[in-house]
Motif scaffolding. Structure first.
Motif, short mmCIF file in Angstrom:
data_model
loop_
_atom_site.label_atom_id
_atom_site.label_comp_id
_atom_site.label_asym_id
_atom_site.label_seq_id
_atom_site.Cartn_x
_atom_site.Cartn_y
_atom_site.Cartn_z
N TRP A 7 69.63 42.31 -20.52
CA TRP A 7 70.66 41.39 -20.04
C TRP A 7 70.40 41.02 -18.57
O TRP A 7 70.50 39.84 -18.19
CB TRP A 7 72.04 42.04 -20.15
CG TRP A 7 72.69 41.98 -21.49
CD1 TRP A 7 72.71 42.95 -22.43
CD2 TRP A 7 73.43 40.88 -22.04
NE1 TRP A 7 73.42 42.54 -23.53
CE2 TRP A 7 73.87 41.28 -23.32
CE3 TRP A 7 73.76 39.61 -21.57
CZ2 TRP A 7 74.63 40.45 -24.14
CZ3 TRP A 7 74.53 38.78 -22.39
CH2 TRP A 7 74.94 39.21 -23.65
N ILE A 8 70.07 42.02 -17.74
CA ILE A 8 69.80 41.76 -16.32
C ILE A 8 68.60 40.83 -16.18
O ILE A 8 68.61 39.89 -15.37
CB ILE A 8 69.56 43.09 -15.57
CG1 ILE A 8 70.87 43.90 -15.54
CG2 ILE A 8 69.07 42.82 -14.15
CD1 ILE A 8 70.70 45.32 -15.03
N ALA A 9 67.55 41.08 -16.97
CA ALA A 9 66.36 40.22 -16.91
C ALA A 9 66.70 38.79 -17.32
O ALA A 9 66.21 37.82 -16.72
CB ALA A 9 65.27 40.79 -17.81
N SER A 10 67.55 38.64 -18.33
CA SER A 10 67.92 37.29 -18.76
C SER A 10 68.70 36.57 -17.67
O SER A 10 68.55 35.35 -17.48
CB SER A 10 68.72 37.34 -20.07
OG SER A 10 69.97 37.97 -19.88
N GLY A 11 69.52 37.31 -16.93
CA GLY A 11 70.23 36.70 -15.81
C GLY A 11 69.28 36.33 -14.68
O GLY A 11 69.40 35.26 -14.07
N ALA A 12 68.32 37.22 -14.40
CA ALA A 12 67.36 36.97 -13.31
C ALA A 12 66.51 35.74 -13.59
O ALA A 12 66.05 35.07 -12.65
CB ALA A 12 66.48 38.19 -13.11
N MET A 13 66.29 35.44 -14.86
CA MET A 13 65.48 34.26 -15.20
C MET A 13 66.09 32.98 -14.64
O MET A 13 65.38 32.01 -14.37
CB MET A 13 65.32 34.16 -16.72
CG MET A 13 64.46 35.25 -17.32
SD MET A 13 64.43 35.19 -19.12
CE MET A 13 63.38 33.76 -19.37
N LEU A 14 67.41 32.97 -14.45
CA LEU A 14 68.07 31.75 -13.95
C LEU A 14 67.74 31.49 -12.48
O LEU A 14 68.01 30.38 -11.98
CB LEU A 14 69.58 31.85 -14.13
CG LEU A 14 70.14 31.35 -15.48
CD1 LEU A 14 69.83 29.87 -15.68
CD2 LEU A 14 69.61 32.14 -16.66
N LEU A 15 67.14 32.48 -11.80
CA LEU A 15 66.69 32.24 -10.42
C LEU A 15 65.60 31.18 -10.38
O LEU A 15 65.39 30.54 -9.34
CB LEU A 15 66.18 33.55 -9.80
CG LEU A 15 67.24 34.64 -9.57
CD1 LEU A 15 66.57 35.93 -9.12
CD2 LEU A 15 68.27 34.19 -8.55
N ALA A 16 64.91 31.00 -11.49
CA ALA A 16 63.85 29.99 -11.55
C ALA A 16 64.38 28.61 -11.91
O ALA A 16 63.60 27.65 -11.97
CB ALA A 16 62.79 30.42 -12.57
N TYR A 17 65.67 28.51 -12.15
CA TYR A 17 66.25 27.21 -12.52
C TYR A 17 66.13 26.25 -11.33
O TYR A 17 66.52 26.58 -10.20
CB TYR A 17 67.72 27.38 -12.90
CG TYR A 17 68.35 26.17 -13.55
CD1 TYR A 17 68.32 26.01 -14.92
CD2 TYR A 17 68.96 25.17 -12.78
CE1 TYR A 17 68.89 24.91 -15.54
CE2 TYR A 17 69.53 24.05 -13.39
CZ TYR A 17 69.49 23.94 -14.77
OH TYR A 17 70.05 22.83 -15.37
N PRO A 18 65.58 25.06 -11.53
CA PRO A 18 65.38 24.14 -10.39
C PRO A 18 66.71 23.69 -9.78
O PRO A 18 67.59 23.19 -10.48
CB PRO A 18 64.62 22.96 -11.02
CG PRO A 18 64.87 23.07 -12.50
CD PRO A 18 65.07 24.51 -12.80
N ARG A 19 66.81 23.87 -8.48
CA ARG A 19 68.06 23.53 -7.80
C ARG A 19 68.34 22.03 -7.81
O ARG A 19 69.48 21.60 -7.69
CB ARG A 19 67.99 24.02 -6.35
CG ARG A 19 67.90 25.52 -6.20
CD ARG A 19 69.19 26.22 -6.52
NE ARG A 19 70.25 25.85 -5.60
CZ ARG A 19 71.53 26.29 -5.71
NH1 ARG A 19 71.85 27.08 -6.72
NH2 ARG A 19 72.43 25.92 -4.84
N ASP A 20 67.30 21.23 -7.93
CA ASP A 20 67.48 19.78 -7.86
C ASP A 20 67.63 19.15 -9.25
O ASP A 20 67.58 17.92 -9.38
CB ASP A 20 66.32 19.13 -7.12
CG ASP A 20 64.97 19.43 -7.77
OD1 ASP A 20 64.92 20.30 -8.66
OD2 ASP A 20 63.98 18.81 -7.37
N ALA A 21 67.81 19.98 -10.29
CA ALA A 21 67.93 19.44 -11.65
C ALA A 21 69.19 18.59 -11.76
O ALA A 21 70.27 18.99 -11.35
CB ALA A 21 67.97 20.58 -12.67
#
Length: 389
Positions: A370-384
């Motif tokens: 669960w923590i890893a799945s949350g951490a993956m959102l750190l890679a979400y592009p801020r300018d999307a």
């Protein structure tokens, strides 16, 4: 936004999802009651779930290309209801025939799960509120469905429980028609297979959607193992597997409370932040639940972990909508839902194989996923930016 729009959507979405949530509990109990064969119950339960994984992309394309998507969803719920009704007569009806009708019902599942979700903003224009309501419908189904089955099986019979699930699916069919769902946009050009390939390519290569899909899928891998870990924990600490149901129920109740709260006060953070922090919080509390401080500590920590799942799920659904063109939206939703269902099944299988590690380490591994799945959102592009229009 008129309250009747919310009520009409819940009336359409909740009953078939309740049926899906309950039938996987009812069918194994029915098989044991009628044949005494536990293995048969497992096979028939798999028949209600497995087809949805294969059918999801086809269902998405059909909904994206249909001029009357509401009618397709209603027909799918009708097929589900009929298949569950026939399955209720396992015993007089041979097991092979029941398996066939359950496969048909399972293939219809993506219409009322991810498929219906792709249209919720057509009925409830406020996007955040719409997906909060949709998450509530999912949570009501996952909690109330098994509870109704358990009560009906205890007070009557598993056949009665299965018939109630059939009736619930039929209620969904009736509730879908008044929604008057319309096509989301001009359908994609080309053959069905070309459209399917285009949708899968968009899910895999459009970075915001790819990250959200991967994160949501990984989170369900962890969630799928929770029931196995809960039983192992109960056996390890009390010598009785029955307390495992208490742990799983606590998670479901926490999820329902969170869904009720989120539907009345939707999160206002950026959706990727809500999704990431929610998954991480669920994971941290799951890790804390592994501490050997007594069963009720575990129940409380797992229940608290469920509080964050609805807001995260609603944020995930919102991003799916914003990051998919209307011509591909239903396919994005159905494939995403299918991947999560497959991940949950895989998580349960892996947890079973890893149960020899002990209940505590197993819970920690589930929490870390669960923590890893949350951490993956750190890679979400801020300018999307949304591309849904």
């Amino acid at each position: 936004m008129p309250r009747q729009h919310v009520a009409s959507y819940l009336a359409a979405a909740t009953p078939p999802r309740l049926a899906v949530g309950g039938i996987t509990v009812a069918i194994p109990v029915l098989a044991v009651e009628q044949t005494g064969d536990v293995a048969l119950g497992g096979l028939l339960a798999a028949a209600t779930l497995a087809p949805s994984i294969v059918a999801a992309p086809f269902v998405g394309v059909l909904l994206d290309r249909s001029r009357r998507p509401g009618a397709l969803i209603a027909i799918a719920a009708l097929v589900m209801g009929v298949s569950y009704g026939v399955a209720a007569f396992l015993g007089p009806i041979p097991a092979w025939a029941v398996a066939i009708v359950l496969l048909a019902g399972g293939a219809s599942g993506p219409f009322v799960m991810g498929g219906l979700s792709s249209f919720v903003t057509e009925r409830i224009p406020d996007e955040r509120r719409a997906y909060a309501i949709d998450a509530l419908a999912y949570n009501l189904g996952s909690v109330v469905g098994p509870a109704v089955v358990a009560a009906a099986a205890a007070l009557g019979s598993a056949r009665l429980a299965t018939l109630l699930m059939a009736a619930s699916a039929l209620l969904g069919a009736a509730g879908t028609l008044p929604l008057g769902l319309q096509p989301l946009g001009a359908p994609a050009r080309g053959s069905m297979l070309h459209t399917m390939a285009r949708g899968i390519r968009h899910i895999a290569l459009h970075r915001p959607l790819a990250i959200v899909t991967a994160s949501g899928t990984l989170s369900q891998f962890g969630a799928g193992g929770l029931a196995i870990a809960a039983v192992a924990l109960s056996l390890q600490r009390t010598g009785d597997a029955d307390q495992g149901a208490v742990v799983v129920t606590a998670f479901a109740i926490g999820g329902l409370i969170g869904a009720l709260w989120n539907s009345s006060r939707p999160a206002r953070l950026r959706p990727e932040a809500t999704m990431g922090w929610g998954f991480a919080a669920t994971g941290v509390l799951t890790v804390l639940a592994a501490l050997d401080l007594g069963l009720w500590w575990t129940v409380a920590a797992i229940g608290a972990s469920g509080l964050f799942t609805a807001a995260s799920a609603a944020a995930m659904l919102l991003i799916r909508k914003q990051q998919s063109p209307p011509a591909l939206r239903s396919q994005v939703f159905t494939v995403g839902a299918g991947l999560r269902a497959a991940a949950a099944a895989a998580g349960a299988a892996v947890a079973g194989l890893a149960s020899g590690l002990g209940a505590g380490p197993l819970l920690v591994l589930i929490g870390l996923s669960w923590i890893a799945s949350g951490a993956m959102l750190l890679a979400y592009p801020r300018d999307a930016q949304p591309i849904d229009r």
